[in-house]
Structures are given as C-alpha cells and as structure tokens.
Design a protein around this motif. Structure first.
Motif, PDB file in Angstrom:
ATOM      1  N   SER A  34       0.844  -1.160  -0.063  1.00 42.04           N
ATOM      2  CA  SER A  34       0.048  -0.017  -0.017  1.00 42.04           C
ATOM      3  C   SER A  34       0.942   1.253   0.033  1.00 42.04           C
ATOM      4  O   SER A  34       2.143   1.021   0.001  1.00 42.04           O
ATOM      5  CB  SER A  34      -0.888   0.002   1.364  1.00 42.04           C
ATOM      6  OG  SER A  34      -1.788   1.029   1.191  1.00 42.04           O
ATOM      7  N   VAL A  35       0.209   2.400   0.153  1.00 38.41           N
ATOM      8  CA  VAL A  35       0.977   3.819  -0.298  1.00 38.41           C
ATOM      9  C   VAL A  35       0.365   4.543   1.145  1.00 38.41           C
ATOM     10  O   VAL A  35      -0.745   4.752   1.134  1.00 38.41           O
ATOM     11  CB  VAL A  35       0.862   4.498  -1.403  1.00 38.41           C
ATOM     12  CG1 VAL A  35       1.569   5.765  -1.443  1.00 38.41           C
ATOM     13  CG2 VAL A  35       1.242   3.595  -2.623  1.00 38.41           C
TER      14      VAL A  35
ATOM     15  N   TYR B  90       0.003  -3.087   3.658  1.00 39.52           N
ATOM     16  CA  TYR B  90      -1.039  -2.361   4.123  1.00 39.52           C
ATOM     17  C   TYR B  90      -1.449  -2.246   5.481  1.00 39.52           C
ATOM     18  O   TYR B  90      -1.749  -0.828   6.101  1.00 39.52           O
ATOM     19  CB  TYR B  90      -2.453  -2.654   3.242  1.00 39.52           C
ATOM     20  CG  TYR B  90      -3.093  -3.678   3.533  1.00 39.52           C
ATOM     21  CD1 TYR B  90      -4.007  -3.935   4.700  1.00 39.52           C
ATOM     22  CD2 TYR B  90      -2.682  -4.989   2.991  1.00 39.52           C
ATOM     23  CE1 TYR B  90      -4.699  -4.885   5.020  1.00 39.52           C
ATOM     24  CE2 TYR B  90      -3.473  -6.408   3.336  1.00 39.52           C
ATOM     25  CZ  TYR B  90      -4.420  -6.108   4.587  1.00 39.52           C
ATOM     26  OH  TYR B  90      -5.015  -7.430   4.704  1.00 39.52           O
ATOM     27  N   PRO B  91      -1.336  -3.107   6.433  1.00 38.44           N
ATOM     28  CA  PRO B  91      -1.552  -3.031   7.801  1.00 38.44           C
ATOM     29  C   PRO B  91      -0.582  -1.888   8.309  1.00 38.44           C
ATOM     30  O   PRO B  91      -1.049  -1.088   9.140  1.00 38.44           O
ATOM     31  CB  PRO B  91      -1.430  -4.287   8.301  1.00 38.44           C
ATOM     32  CG  PRO B  91      -1.426  -5.435   7.101  1.00 38.44           C
ATOM     33  CD  PRO B  91      -0.975  -4.513   6.075  1.00 38.44           C
ATOM     34  N   ILE B  92       0.786  -1.956   7.953  1.00 36.69           N
ATOM     35  CA  ILE B  92       1.703  -0.942   8.677  1.00 36.69           C
ATOM     36  C   ILE B  92       1.294   0.659   8.218  1.00 36.69           C
ATOM     37  O   ILE B  92       1.087   1.459   8.959  1.00 36.69           O
ATOM     38  CB  ILE B  92       3.127  -1.304   7.976  1.00 36.69           C
ATOM     39  CG1 ILE B  92       3.283  -2.499   8.544  1.00 36.69           C
ATOM     40  CG2 ILE B  92       4.023  -0.117   8.438  1.00 36.69           C
ATOM     41  CD1 ILE B  92       4.812  -3.135   8.073  1.00 36.69           C
ATOM     42  N   CYS B  93       0.750   0.500   6.899  1.00 40.68           N
ATOM     43  CA  CYS B  93       0.295   1.901   6.386  1.00 40.68           C
ATOM     44  C   CYS B  93      -0.813   2.469   7.238  1.00 40.68           C
ATOM     45  O   CYS B  93      -1.248   3.492   7.720  1.00 40.68           O
ATOM     46  CB  CYS B  93       0.017   2.085   4.960  1.00 40.68           C
ATOM     47  SG  CYS B  93       1.512   1.667   3.929  1.00 40.68           S
ATOM     48  N   ILE B  94      -2.026   1.639   7.442  1.00 42.63           N
ATOM     49  CA  ILE B  94      -2.981   1.875   7.931  1.00 42.63           C
ATOM     50  C   ILE B  94      -2.985   2.269   9.315  1.00 42.63           C
ATOM     51  O   ILE B  94      -3.510   3.305  10.110  1.00 42.63           O
ATOM     52  CB  ILE B  94      -3.953   0.753   7.989  1.00 42.63           C
ATOM     53  CG1 ILE B  94      -4.658   0.518   6.554  1.00 42.63           C
ATOM     54  CG2 ILE B  94      -5.311   0.953   8.838  1.00 42.63           C
ATOM     55  CD1 ILE B  94      -5.394  -0.587   6.097  1.00 42.63           C
ATOM     56  N   ILE B  95      -1.998   1.482  10.178  1.00 45.98           N
ATOM     57  CA  ILE B  95      -1.660   1.702  11.651  1.00 45.98           C
ATOM     58  C   ILE B  95      -0.887   3.175  11.872  1.00 45.98           C
ATOM     59  O   ILE B  95      -1.013   3.736  12.705  1.00 45.98           O
ATOM     60  CB  ILE B  95      -0.827   0.499  12.042  1.00 45.98           C
ATOM     61  CG1 ILE B  95      -1.485  -0.630  12.504  1.00 45.98           C
ATOM     62  CG2 ILE B  95      -0.157   1.021  13.579  1.00 45.98           C
ATOM     63  CD1 ILE B  95      -2.756  -0.639  13.163  1.00 45.98           C
TER      64      ILE B  95
ATOM     65  N   LEU C 284      -2.432  11.923   7.108  1.00 47.70           N
ATOM     66  CA  LEU C 284      -1.700  11.025   6.474  1.00 47.70           C
ATOM     67  C   LEU C 284      -3.028  10.020   6.013  1.00 47.70           C
ATOM     68  O   LEU C 284      -3.983  10.189   6.597  1.00 47.70           O
ATOM     69  CB  LEU C 284      -1.069  10.180   7.257  1.00 47.70           C
ATOM     70  CG  LEU C 284       0.299  10.588   7.940  1.00 47.70           C
ATOM     71  CD1 LEU C 284       0.990   9.752   8.983  1.00 47.70           C
ATOM     72  CD2 LEU C 284       1.251  11.004   6.699  1.00 47.70           C
ATOM     73  N   ILE C 285      -2.960   9.498   4.648  1.00 45.50           N
ATOM     74  CA  ILE C 285      -3.815   8.874   4.138  1.00 45.50           C
ATOM     75  C   ILE C 285      -3.086   7.467   3.643  1.00 45.50           C
ATOM     76  O   ILE C 285      -2.146   7.727   3.141  1.00 45.50           O
ATOM     77  CB  ILE C 285      -4.793   9.581   3.093  1.00 45.50           C
ATOM     78  CG1 ILE C 285      -5.614   8.816   2.429  1.00 45.50           C
ATOM     79  CG2 ILE C 285      -3.525  10.161   2.143  1.00 45.50           C
ATOM     80  CD1 ILE C 285      -6.710   9.685   1.516  1.00 45.50           C
ATOM     81  N   SER C 286      -3.974   6.693   3.548  1.00 39.79           N
ATOM     82  CA  SER C 286      -3.346   5.268   3.159  1.00 39.79           C
ATOM     83  C   SER C 286      -4.397   4.662   2.287  1.00 39.79           C
ATOM     84  O   SER C 286      -5.616   4.828   2.252  1.00 39.79           O
ATOM     85  CB  SER C 286      -3.088   4.251   4.444  1.00 39.79           C
ATOM     86  OG  SER C 286      -2.652   2.878   3.898  1.00 39.79           O
ATOM     87  N   MET C 287      -3.881   4.064   1.051  1.00 38.39           N
ATOM     88  CA  MET C 287      -4.670   3.287   0.158  1.00 38.39           C
ATOM     89  C   MET C 287      -5.258   2.161   0.748  1.00 38.39           C
ATOM     90  O   MET C 287      -4.787   1.523   1.807  1.00 38.39           O
ATOM     91  CB  MET C 287      -3.864   2.852  -1.075  1.00 38.39           C
ATOM     92  CG  MET C 287      -3.422   3.722  -1.952  1.00 38.39           C
ATOM     93  SD  MET C 287      -2.491   2.958  -3.084  1.00 38.39           S
ATOM     94  CE  MET C 287      -3.522   1.789  -3.673  1.00 38.39           C
ATOM     95  N   ILE C 288      -6.625   1.561   0.672  1.00 39.71           N
ATOM     96  CA  ILE C 288      -7.381   0.605   1.262  1.00 39.71           C
ATOM     97  C   ILE C 288      -7.033  -0.555   0.302  1.00 39.71           C
ATOM     98  O   ILE C 288      -6.856  -1.826   0.853  1.00 39.71           O
ATOM     99  CB  ILE C 288      -8.788   0.807   1.208  1.00 39.71           C
ATOM    100  CG1 ILE C 288      -8.986   1.942   2.239  1.00 39.71           C
ATOM    101  CG2 ILE C 288      -9.399  -0.301   1.979  1.00 39.71           C
ATOM    102  CD1 ILE C 288      -8.346   1.844   3.719  1.00 39.71           C
TER     103      ILE C 288
END
Length: 270
Positions: free
Chosen positions: A127-128, A197-202, A212-216
């Motif tokens: 993810s980004v 993606y879990p790291i981005c969301i956390i 901050l925003i992360s792709m789902i």
C-alpha cells in the motif's frame, strides 16, 4: 547369471538398509539446540507495527511476537527475542545466530533459495502512505511512477523491490525502520511510503492530526511466512504442524483479531 543377480540384489538391499539407518539416526541441529539450551531464539525487527513493535518502556509486542511466544510455549522452552535491522535478519539466520525469523517477512522465490519458509500465516499486500494534501488518491502504481516522485520503504524489503520494479522513474530513499520511513513522509522529505497495508493503516492511526492517508486496496499479493534454516526437514515439519494446528483450532484468527481488530495498543507506542 543367477549368482550375478543375487549379488546385485544383496548390494541393493544393503544400500537401502544403510540409507534407512542413516535417515533414522540423523539429527536435527536446530531442534537439538533448542531443547538443549531450553530457548527458542527468534529474530524480528521490532519496528513493523502491528507485526512487531517496541513500546515506550522498551517491551516488544505485536502479532509476530505473540506467534513466536506460542511456538516456544508449545515445546516448553523460553522465548528469546533478538531485534535487528530488517535487512540483517535473514543473514543472521543463515549464519546460525537465530533459530527462526518472524518479522512480516514475505515469502519470495529468491529468499526461499537461502532459507526454508513455513506459511503463509498472513496475507498482506503493498500500500502507499502519503499526505492528503500531497496525493488525494492512488489507484494504480503507474500514478506514482514519475520523475518528480520521491518514495521510501524499508531497506532490503519487498517494498523496496516493488518501488524499483513498478516505479523505476521515481527516486527511492531507503529507511532503516518504519519509524524513520513515516517520519520522512511527515517531514515532506518524501512524498510517500510503500509498505504492507496494515503498517500503512496503523501509521494513520498513530498520527491522526498529520493528514496522513493510506490506500485501502493492496497493490500486490504478499504471503507472510516464518523463515527457518535450510537443511533441517524435521524442524520445518515441526513448524508446519504447529502452524496448521494453531490455525485449525482458531487461535491464529483470535490473534489477528487482537492486533488487527482493535488499535488501542497504539497508545503504548512512543
């Protein structure tokens, strides 16, 4: 001719018996060492939330940490955790300094040539992580493949490989750990971080006021596995059976719920 056939049969029988005796009496260096020392030495980065992370008081917690503890408990030995930079984990395992590695490690053909893998125990994907005012939404890797794009990722990770392969036009800045990588995004040193993606969301939860925003939707398929020394089939077989039982009894799903269903543990992080 009959004597020749009889002699051949005797030789073959002797060879088979010798092979069986060798297999039956063969040792398993890893398991022998674990039982003798009464400890399971597990390598992890300690900086990949929610898989492994270090709290304000220096304690290691996370999904991978609990999984490692369950493995040690299953054979009645003490868990010894060794933290080191992510790109040093597999070399340490290959050098015999670790019994196994559990650290959000993606199973890849290249890695599998040097170590054995058991799993996957979790399916992730790239993810980004970026800022809302930098990039509103990214739906495809091609959207970040531009000369003006600066990206960071964990050094030696599949995220680095993803950047170098999918976005060759972008500038890559390596990070030693995810705290450093996220900090690069927060300070606008880079425009985005590529990670599971879990790291981005956390990271979004950890910095709620930073925009901050992360792709789902994940950009890739990342099966995470447990790395073990090559050449020790019994140790690999034991790990496979442990993971199958842990998953079959529902305990793996319970562990996922603890670390992915609730982010209250974020308050323990620095």
């Amino acid at each position: 001719m009959k004597k020749f056939m009889l002699l051949t049969a005797l030789v073959l029988a002797s060879t088979l018996l010798s092979a069986c005796a060798t297999t039956t009496g063969s040792s398993t260096p890893a398991i022998d060492g674990i039982l003798q020392n009464k400890e399971l030495v597990v390598g992890t980065s300690g900086s990949q939330p929610p898989f492994s992370m270090t709290t304000k008081d220096g304690k290691l917690i996370g999904f991978d940490i609990d999984l490692a503890r369950a493995m040690a408990d299953s054979i009645g030995v003490t868990l010894s955790l060794k933290t080191m930079p992510f790109d040093q984990l597999l070399p340490a395992l290959q050098a015999g300094n670790l019994d196994l590695v559990i650290s959000g490690l993606t199973i890849t053909p290249a890695r599998n040539l040097g170590v054995a893998f058991v799993g996957p125990y979790f399916i992730s994907g790239k993810s980004v992580l970026t800022k809302l005012d930098t990039i509103a939404a990214i739906e495809d890797a091609s959207e970040i493949n531009t000369p003006g794009m600066t990206l960071t990722a964990l050094q030696g990770s599949t995220s680095q490989e993803f950047i170098e392969t999918a976005t060759p036009e972008a500038t890559f800045i390596p990070a030693r750990d995810y705290d450093e990588a996220v900090d690069l995004v927060l300070k606008d040193t880079v425009k985005a971080m590529v990670a599971d993606y879990p790291i981005c969301i956390i990271s979004v939860f950890r910095h709620p006021e930073s925009g901050l925003i992360s792709m789902i939707r994940p950009l890739s398929f990342e099966p995470l596995g447990i790395a073990l020394p090559k050449g020790d089939p019994l140790f690999v077989n034991w790990a496979e059976n442990f993971l199958n039982t842990y998953q079959g009894t529902g305990r793996l799903d319970e562990l996922k719920e603890v670390w992915f269903g609730d982010a209250s543990w974020v308050e323990q992080l620095p």
